[in-house]
Design a protein around this motif. Structure first.
Motif, PDB file in Angstrom:
ATOM      1  N   GLY A 227      44.010  46.990  40.983  1.00  0.00           N
ATOM      2  CA  GLY A 227      45.392  46.118  41.025  1.00  0.00           C
ATOM      3  C   GLY A 227      45.544  45.653  42.428  1.00  0.00           C
ATOM      4  N   VAL A 228      45.240  46.486  43.391  1.00  0.00           N
ATOM      5  CA  VAL A 228      45.799  45.897  44.925  1.00  0.00           C
ATOM      6  C   VAL A 228      44.627  44.940  45.428  1.00  0.00           C
ATOM      7  CG1 VAL A 228      45.684  46.568  47.090  1.00  0.00           C
ATOM      8  CG2 VAL A 228      46.948  47.952  45.613  1.00  0.00           C
ATOM      9  N   TYR A 229      43.547  45.333  45.105  1.00  0.00           N
ATOM     10  CA  TYR A 229      42.438  44.159  45.685  1.00  0.00           C
ATOM     11  C   TYR A 229      42.116  43.095  44.729  1.00  0.00           C
ATOM     12  CZ  TYR A 229      42.136  47.894  49.165  1.00  0.00           C
ATOM     13  OH  TYR A 229      42.460  48.923  49.997  1.00  0.00           O
ATOM     14  N   ALA A 230      42.191  43.308  43.411  1.00  0.00           N
ATOM     15  CA  ALA A 230      42.111  42.232  42.425  1.00  0.00           C
ATOM     16  C   ALA A 230      43.000  41.185  42.673  1.00  0.00           C
ATOM     17  CB  ALA A 230      41.535  42.820  41.117  1.00  0.00           C
ATOM     18  N   PHE A 231      44.397  41.762  42.392  1.00  0.00           N
ATOM     19  CA  PHE A 231      45.587  40.884  42.016  1.00  0.00           C
ATOM     20  C   PHE A 231      46.574  40.766  43.297  1.00  0.00           C
ATOM     21  CE2 PHE A 231      43.689  42.461  38.211  1.00  0.00           C
ATOM     22  CZ  PHE A 231      43.147  41.428  37.675  1.00  0.00           C
ATOM     23  N   PHE A 232      47.046  42.044  43.698  1.00  0.00           N
ATOM     24  CA  PHE A 232      48.213  42.164  44.484  1.00  0.00           C
ATOM     25  C   PHE A 232      47.860  41.540  46.015  1.00  0.00           C
ATOM     26  CE2 PHE A 232      52.059  44.440  45.607  1.00  0.00           C
ATOM     27  CZ  PHE A 232      52.921  43.672  44.866  1.00  0.00           C
TER      28      PHE A 232
END
Ligand code: SF4
Ligand code: SF4
Length: 482
Positions: A227-232
């Protein structure tokens, strides 16, 4: 002009100045990654090229080697580092620290905070740009994979706008599969720092039903990293990271930051051929903005969103090379050094933080060096005074709590340091402490009355493993005074 007229004029000038200042600071009212409607604006950062990016790439390879390699390093049967928060067990350089060592753990945290304060007040967000795991994984691993699969910023933008055709499905799908696989690998190593690589191997190799908790943790960590590296992405640095939020209080005008030399760059603009101009060195090409992973314009001044990644320095240096001007229009500098031309220097505040840091470090070293492998706390049983033992002896009942920080079981013997009395264990012949275990027991200390000079006599208890003295505990013995 009348006095009243003068006043009106002054107020008008003041209003214009205030408005100008407000306009200058207007960029602080908005976030580069959020549009006017409050929706997320995706940042398509161009791939930087330059000396800083090259050095950061090599450094990141070293960090990744350390991150993925350290869990395999064992010292005297223990991992080099382990942070087992659920079981309250911490290993630093192969030494076990239990809650009994809370002094050392607390001091380590204080030192860490002091170090951060000192480091940040002197070097700004140098850590964020060069050493932070979030920046390194994002910029040096995930974003590079993105460039590799989707192309540079312009191609990424085109792909985002394109209809969902075969190429887009393939590229987006491949990127997210790789991102999740990498997040899963990182989670495994992250968990290894918590439970140790040997326990992680068990989760991987043994039936899933035996490790539901461990496997669930792996999936949760993988989901978070993905979630952090792909979107956030940059939102972690600009909106969540507490260290980032602290910058404004830790830094001052002498702190070293990535800064735009407005004295040299302004007024910005492109000079027309064969015309006189009084323009500065900034040609307003926006190269520095295009490479910025947080989407800001460093020419606006120091901003909290700047993670000090140096991409804008590289971008601007390349432009300066092309137009034949000296490098360093954007460079590492302090606000004061740009305003007054003075050099970066070691301020009184920094000196004070250094002294504090050194003092805490010295105390911490002392505590670690003098720390025992077996910790014990002895206290008299509450509510009891002393017991008469025949005509010439008195006893006190004690409770003992102990922690074994070694990797072997220890049969513990308790002895009076100066002899003359006797230790009687309650309910057992020996105290046996399991490796890395904690436990408790009770024992009597029996002293002849002639040794008791006052109501409270100080006694020393030695803890032995065979002939090896492990620790000495001082406590008090209550007795009658005749
Ligand atoms: S890259 Fe340099 S020249 Fe171009 S806009 Fe930024 S500061 Fe100005
Ligand atoms: S302003 Fe420059 S140093 Fe700061 S985050 Fe953007 S590119 Fe990196």
């Amino acid at each position: 002009m009348s006095v009243k007229g003068d006043k009106t004029m002054n107020t008008a000038v003041q209003d214009i100045k205030t408005k100008k200042q407000k306009d200058k600071e207007a960029f602080r009212d908005t976030l580069a990654s959020v549009d006017k409607l409050g929706k997320r604006k995706w940042i398509y950062a161009q791939k930087p090229k330059g000396i800083f990016y090259k050095i950061r790439t090599y450094l990141s390879l070293l960090y990744f080697a350390v991150f993925f390699g350290l869990p395999f390093v064992y010292v005297n049967g223990r991992p080099l580092f382990m942070f087992n928060i659920p079981e309250a067990k911490f290993v630093f350089f192969g030494k076990l620290f239990l809650p009994q060592d809370f002094f050392i753990i607390g001091l380590t945290m204080i030192m860490f905070v002091l170090f951060i304060v000192l480091f940040t007040s002197a070097f700004g967000r140098l850590f964020c740009g060069w050493a932070c795991p979030q920046t390194n994984f994002m910029e040096m691993m995930f974003r590079k994979i993105e460039y590799w699969i989707e192309g540079d910023a312009a191609q990424q933008k085109m792909l985002a706008k394109a209809p969902w055709n075969g190429e887009k499905i393939f590229k987006k799908g491949a990127k997210h599969v790789v991102f999740f696989a990498l997040s899963f690998i990182i989670s495994n190593f992250f968990l290894a720092y918590i439970i140790g690589i040997k326990d992680l191997e068990k989760i991987i190799s043994e039936p899933l039903s035996q490790h539901i908790g461990g496997f669930t943790s792996l999936l949760i960590f993988s989901g978070i990293f993905y979630g952090v590296y792909a979107f956030f992405r940059e939102q972690v640095c600009t909106a969540i990271c507490p260290y980032g939020r602290l910058q404004s209080v830790l830094m001052d005008k002498n702190s070293m930051v990535v800064a735009y030399d407005y004295k040299r760059g302004e007024p910005r603009g492109v000079a027309k051929k064969n015309t006189e101009n009084n323009l500065g060195d900034c040609i307003d090409c926006f190269a520095c903005v295009k490479v910025c992973p947080t989407g800001i314009d460093i020419r606006n001044g120091v901003q909290m969103e700047c993670v000090g990644c140096t991409a804008c320095i590289d971008a601007c240096d390349n432009i300066m090379d092309k137009i034949g001007k000296p490098r360093g229009l954007i460079r590492y500098a302090s606000e004061n050094s740009i305003a007054t031309g003075e050099k970066l220097h070691y301020t009184t505040r920094m000196k004070l933080y250094t002294v504090l840091c050194l003092a805490v470090m010295a105390l911490l070293s002392f505590l670690v060096i003098t720390r025992k492998d077996v910790d014990a706390t002895v206290f008299r049983t509450p509510g009891l005074l002393y017991q008469e033992r025949g005509a010439d002896s008195v006893s006190n009942l004690y409770n003992i709590k102990f922690a074994n920080k070694t990797l072997k079981d220890i049969p513990l013997t308790i002895m009076l340091e100066n002899g003359g009395g006797e230790i009687q264990l309650v309910g057992k012949q020996t105290i046996h402490i399991e490796k890395e275990g904690q436990g408790s027991g009770s024992f009597f200390v029996v002293l002849p009355k002639k040794m008791i000079q006052s109501r409270k006599t100080s006694i020393k208890l030695d803890l032995y493993e065979g002939n090896n003295k492990l620790n000495t505990i001082t406590t008090s013995f209550l007795g009658p005074v005749e």
